[in-house]
Motif scaffolding. Structure first.
Motif, PDB file in Angstrom:
ATOM      1  N   LEU A 104       5.131 -17.969 -29.626  1.00  0.00           N
ATOM      2  CA  LEU A 104       5.293 -17.983 -28.165  1.00  0.00           C
ATOM      3  C   LEU A 104       5.720 -16.630 -27.603  1.00  0.00           C
ATOM      4  O   LEU A 104       5.802 -16.479 -26.378  1.00  0.00           O
ATOM      5  N   LYS A 105       5.995 -15.670 -28.500  1.00  0.00           N
ATOM      6  CA  LYS A 105       6.473 -14.340 -28.101  1.00  0.00           C
ATOM      7  C   LYS A 105       7.742 -14.441 -27.251  1.00  0.00           C
ATOM      8  O   LYS A 105       7.882 -13.788 -26.207  1.00  0.00           O
TER       9      LYS A 105
ATOM     10  N   PRO B 268      11.648  -9.445 -26.264  1.00  0.00           N
ATOM     11  CA  PRO B 268      10.392 -10.206 -26.317  1.00  0.00           C
ATOM     12  C   PRO B 268       9.187  -9.329 -25.972  1.00  0.00           C
ATOM     13  O   PRO B 268       9.278  -8.385 -25.191  1.00  0.00           O
ATOM     14  N   LYS B 269       8.065  -9.664 -26.601  1.00  0.00           N
ATOM     15  CA  LYS B 269       6.793  -9.002 -26.338  1.00  0.00           C
ATOM     16  C   LYS B 269       6.843  -7.504 -26.645  1.00  0.00           C
ATOM     17  O   LYS B 269       6.228  -6.690 -25.962  1.00  0.00           O
TER      18      LYS B 269
ATOM     19  N   LYS C 191       7.013   0.309 -29.406  1.00  0.00           N
ATOM     20  CA  LYS C 191       8.336   0.910 -29.550  1.00  0.00           C
ATOM     21  C   LYS C 191       8.720   1.254 -30.983  1.00  0.00           C
ATOM     22  O   LYS C 191       9.717   1.929 -31.208  1.00  0.00           O
ATOM     23  N   TRP C 192       7.934   0.812 -31.962  1.00  0.00           N
ATOM     24  CA  TRP C 192       8.245   1.206 -33.335  1.00  0.00           C
ATOM     25  C   TRP C 192       7.443   2.438 -33.758  1.00  0.00           C
ATOM     26  O   TRP C 192       7.525   2.857 -34.904  1.00  0.00           O
ATOM     27  N   GLY C 193       6.715   3.031 -32.819  1.00  0.00           N
ATOM     28  CA  GLY C 193       5.897   4.193 -33.148  1.00  0.00           C
ATOM     29  C   GLY C 193       6.158   5.382 -32.244  1.00  0.00           C
ATOM     30  O   GLY C 193       5.237   6.131 -31.908  1.00  0.00           O
ATOM     31  N   ILE C 194       7.409   5.590 -31.841  1.00  0.00           N
ATOM     32  CA  ILE C 194       7.762   6.679 -30.932  1.00  0.00           C
ATOM     33  C   ILE C 194       7.607   8.024 -31.643  1.00  0.00           C
ATOM     34  O   ILE C 194       8.146   8.236 -32.735  1.00  0.00           O
ATOM     35  N   VAL C 195       6.894   8.946 -30.998  1.00  0.00           N
ATOM     36  CA  VAL C 195       6.572  10.245 -31.588  1.00  0.00           C
ATOM     37  C   VAL C 195       7.345  11.349 -30.865  1.00  0.00           C
ATOM     38  O   VAL C 195       7.521  11.314 -29.646  1.00  0.00           O
TER      39      VAL C 195
END
Length: 263
Positions: free
Chosen positions: A37-38, A56-57, A154-158
């Motif tokens: 359901l995110k 969430p999301k 947000k888990w790939g911030i460069v």
């Protein structure tokens, strides 16, 4: 004969079983439904002292699965670490995992993205041994651009260093060096250096590393050649220069280097 539907159902049941294994039946089922359901906002892990808050999301749920379901940081060390750096802390889950496993360790969680850093602070505020720094790990103190460059969430911030002209208008430096962090906290050695810094390892291990790298006992790092080619080469070049003897291992997406000079 397996149909696409049956294969999908099998994968769902496999995930559910892994959630039950780590979280228990009730909490595991709740997390499973929340993922569909995110809607997951708070997780009460049976082994973690305080609730974990997810946005969430976002990619937060995926990070939670990596850290607490797949146990990707369950690295055999052979000793109890006293000093840990969580580089690229995201929302602080690796730091929470480490403090749960090593409650007496001093942990520095370093995260460049302001929204992520706020989430780290929220998730770790009850742990007096976790210290949060909003900064980007870099080979020197400078001004850098922080962005979701590759659109992976947000888990790939460069992190990208600005040129001199751009930096003049950008304000104060927002990067930190490993040296400066060790000096700030009075550390002589880093027992465990976890790095998931989304391609910044290419710069970090290209210059100014010999003053701190020989003082690191174990490195757990995710390399990101799939995002930017050439991330691995400077890392292994630096390791071969800094360590007289070392041992290599791999666990999931992480490369593990044991600096045998310090064992």
């Amino acid at each position: 004969m397996h149909t696409p539907l049956s294969n999908k159902m099998f994968r769902y049941l496999e995930k559910l079983a892994s959630y039950h294994s780590e979280l228990g039946v009730v909490k595991g089922t709740s997390f499973f439904i929340g993922r569909i359901l995110k809607s997951n906002r708070q997780i009460n892990h049976p082994k973690v002292k305080y609730p974990i808050h997810l946005r969430p999301k976002t990619t937060d749920e995926k990070v939670f699965v990596q850290v607490f379901i797949k146990n990707e940081y369950n690295v055999p060390l052979g000793f109890v670490p006293e000093t840990i750096i969580d580089g690229g802390a995201n929302i602080g889950l690796a730091s929470i995992y480490f403090t749960t496993k090593f409650p007496k360790a001093q942990i520095i969680a370093i995260e460049p993205d302001p929204e992520n850093a706020a989430a780290v602070i929220g998730n770790t505020k009850h742990y007096s041994n976790i210290h949060v720094k909003q900064a980007a790990i870099w080979p020197r103190q400078t001004v850098a651009k922080i962005s979701d460059k590759f659109g992976v969430g947000k888990w790939g911030i460069v992190v990208e260093e600005l040129d001199d002209a751009e930096a003049e208008d950008a304000g104060e430096p927002n990067t930190c060096t490993i040296d400066s962090v060790m000096k700030e906290f009075g550390w002589k050695q880093i027992d465990l250096l976890k790095l998931d810094i989304e391609t910044a390892e290419k710069q970090l291990f290209s210059e100014n590393y010999m003053s701190w790298l020989p003082k690191v006992k174990v490195i757990v790092i995710e390399l990101h050649d799939w995002m930017v080619p050439g991330c691995s080469k400077p890392f292994f070049t630096a390791i071969n220069e800094a360590f007289t003897r070392y041992r290599f291992a791999q666990a999931g997406e992480n490369i593990i280097i044991y600096n045998l000079d310090l064992f």
